[in-house]
Enzyme design. Structure first.
Site, PDB file in Angstrom:
ATOM      1  N   ASP A  38       0.924  -0.997  -0.198  1.00 11.05           N
ATOM      2  CA  ASP A  38       0.303  -0.322  -0.230  1.00 11.05           C
ATOM      3  C   ASP A  38       0.907   1.335   0.304  1.00 11.05           C
ATOM      4  OD1 ASP A  38      -2.977   0.568   1.062  1.00 11.05           O
ATOM      5  OD2 ASP A  38      -1.609   2.268   1.215  1.00 11.05           O
ATOM      6  N   ILE A  39       0.624   2.232  -1.157  1.00 11.43           N
ATOM      7  CA  ILE A  39       1.303   3.759  -0.753  1.00 11.43           C
ATOM      8  C   ILE A  39       1.478   4.509   0.461  1.00 11.43           C
ATOM      9  CG2 ILE A  39      -0.188   5.219  -2.161  1.00 11.43           C
ATOM     10  CD1 ILE A  39       1.667   6.132  -4.222  1.00 11.43           C
TER      11      ILE A  39
ATOM     12  N   HIS B 216      -7.438  -6.110   2.552  1.00 11.15           N
ATOM     13  CA  HIS B 216      -6.060  -5.408   3.231  1.00 11.15           C
ATOM     14  C   HIS B 216      -5.359  -5.967   3.611  1.00 11.15           C
ATOM     15  CE1 HIS B 216      -6.850  -1.226   2.653  1.00 11.15           C
ATOM     16  NE2 HIS B 216      -7.932  -1.524   2.339  1.00 11.15           N
TER      17      HIS B 216
ATOM     18  N   GLY C  33     -16.163   2.566   4.002  1.00 12.97           N
ATOM     19  CA  GLY C  33     -14.320   3.048   4.089  1.00 12.97           C
ATOM     20  C   GLY C  33     -13.965   3.201   2.784  1.00 12.97           C
ATOM     21  N   GLN C  34     -14.603   2.164   1.525  1.00 14.23           N
ATOM     22  CA  GLN C  34     -13.617   2.095   0.380  1.00 14.23           C
ATOM     23  C   GLN C  34     -13.896   3.104  -0.304  1.00 14.23           C
ATOM     24  OE1 GLN C  34     -15.788  -0.271  -2.125  1.00 14.23           O
ATOM     25  NE2 GLN C  34     -14.050  -0.839  -3.902  1.00 14.23           N
TER      26      GLN C  34
ATOM     27  N   ASN D 126     -12.784  -3.216   2.439  1.00 10.95           N
ATOM     28  CA  ASN D 126     -13.635  -1.725   2.854  1.00 10.95           C
ATOM     29  C   ASN D 126     -14.602  -2.274   2.058  1.00 10.95           C
ATOM     30  OD1 ASN D 126     -12.080  -0.674   5.253  1.00 10.95           O
ATOM     31  ND2 ASN D 126     -10.656  -0.012   3.949  1.00 10.95           N
TER      32      ASN D 126
ATOM     33  N   HIS E  23     -10.673  -5.111  -3.350  1.00 13.48           N
ATOM     34  CA  HIS E  23      -8.876  -5.133  -2.971  1.00 13.48           C
ATOM     35  C   HIS E  23      -8.846  -5.935  -1.160  1.00 13.48           C
ATOM     36  CE1 HIS E  23      -9.982  -1.310  -2.341  1.00 13.48           C
ATOM     37  NE2 HIS E  23      -9.555  -1.532  -0.947  1.00 13.48           N
TER      38      HIS E  23
HETATM   39  P1  5GP Z   1      -9.547   1.539   0.716  1.00 10.24           P
HETATM   40  O1  5GP Z   1      -9.494   2.653   1.489  1.00 10.24           O
HETATM   41  O2  5GP Z   1     -10.395   1.398  -1.039  1.00 10.24           O
HETATM   42  O3  5GP Z   1     -10.323   0.675   1.333  1.00 10.24           O
HETATM   43  O4  5GP Z   1      -7.742   1.600   0.286  1.00 10.24           O
HETATM   44  C1  5GP Z   1      -7.913   1.699  -0.798  1.00 10.24           C
HETATM   45  C2  5GP Z   1      -5.929   1.197  -0.240  1.00 10.24           C
HETATM   46  O5  5GP Z   1      -5.187   1.826  -1.872  1.00 10.24           O
HETATM   47  C3  5GP Z   1      -5.941   2.307   0.615  1.00 10.24           C
HETATM   48  O6  5GP Z   1      -4.579   2.204   1.456  1.00 10.24           O
HETATM   49  C4  5GP Z   1      -4.415   3.351  -0.678  1.00 10.24           C
HETATM   50  O7  5GP Z   1      -3.545   3.688  -0.055  1.00 10.24           O
HETATM   51  C5  5GP Z   1      -4.353   2.602  -1.156  1.00 10.24           C
HETATM   52  N1  5GP Z   1      -3.915   3.291  -2.689  1.00 10.24           N
HETATM   53  C6  5GP Z   1      -4.390   4.347  -2.824  1.00 10.24           C
HETATM   54  N2  5GP Z   1      -4.069   4.379  -3.667  1.00 10.24           N
HETATM   55  C7  5GP Z   1      -2.375   3.776  -4.308  1.00 10.24           C
HETATM   56  C8  5GP Z   1      -1.312   3.261  -5.046  1.00 10.24           C
HETATM   57  O8  5GP Z   1      -1.563   4.624  -6.496  1.00 10.24           O
HETATM   58  N3  5GP Z   1      -0.191   2.575  -4.900  1.00 10.24           N
HETATM   59  C9  5GP Z   1      -1.224   2.066  -3.727  1.00 10.24           C
HETATM   60  N4  5GP Z   1      -0.089   1.038  -3.490  1.00 10.24           N
HETATM   61  N5  5GP Z   1      -1.740   2.044  -3.408  1.00 10.24           N
HETATM   62  C10 5GP Z   1      -2.753   3.015  -3.499  1.00 10.24           C
END
Ligand code: 5GP
Length: 114
Positions: free
Chosen positions: A31-32, A102, A93-94, A87, A100
């Site tokens: 994750d970034i 985590h 929280g998505q 999420n 995806h």
């Molecule tokens: P969500 O909040 O949708 O469950 O999780 C999305 C996740 O994607 C977040 O933890 C966010 O840091 C990660 N993320 C968003 N953009 C990028 C990206 O361009 N590269 C990577 N490696 N992770 C990303």
């Protein structure tokens, strides 16, 4: 608000990611913005927007993603435990509209989550 689908761009190799796994069904990468010492995302290649969009024919794919999580947890040294989070949609929280999972670990994780 669900953001642009950056994960599709990672699948298509249009933007880089620190990959830890890749096969015909899914990818996994760091994750970034890590929320734990280990924070990896496991995503299907198939375009599925949210967990709510899963269909009966996706059962094996979801099982495969879980088994990849087990393998990665082992490979990344999470022998004492870890957490898997999906999420779903905005109240869940998505932020990225591509399914995806985590994989979080490397520290004590509190309960309940926020
Ligand atoms: P969500 O909040 O949708 O469950 O999780 C999305 C996740 O994607 C977040 O933890 C966010 O840091 C990660 N993320 C968003 N953009 C990028 C990206 O361009 N590269 C990577 N490696 N992770 C990303």
């Amino acid at each position: 608000m669900l953001a642009d689908n950056v994960f599709k761009k990672i699948i298509d190799k249009q933007i880089p990611a620190r990959l830890v796994h890749e096969d015909e069904q899914c990818l996994a990468f760091h994750d970034i913005g890590p929320k734990a010492p280990v924070h990896v995302l496991i995503i299907p290649r198939k375009e599925i927007r949210t967990h709510d969009d899963l269909q009966p024919e996706d059962a094996a794919l979801v099982g495969h993603m879980h088994l990849i999580a087990v393998k990665l947890a082992r490979d990344l040294g999470l022998h004492d435990g870890y957490r898997l989070v999906i999420n779903c949609k905005e109240r869940g929280g998505q932020t990225v509209p591509h399914l995806h999972m985590h994989l979080l670990g490397g520290r004590d994780l509190t309960w309940p989550p926020g």
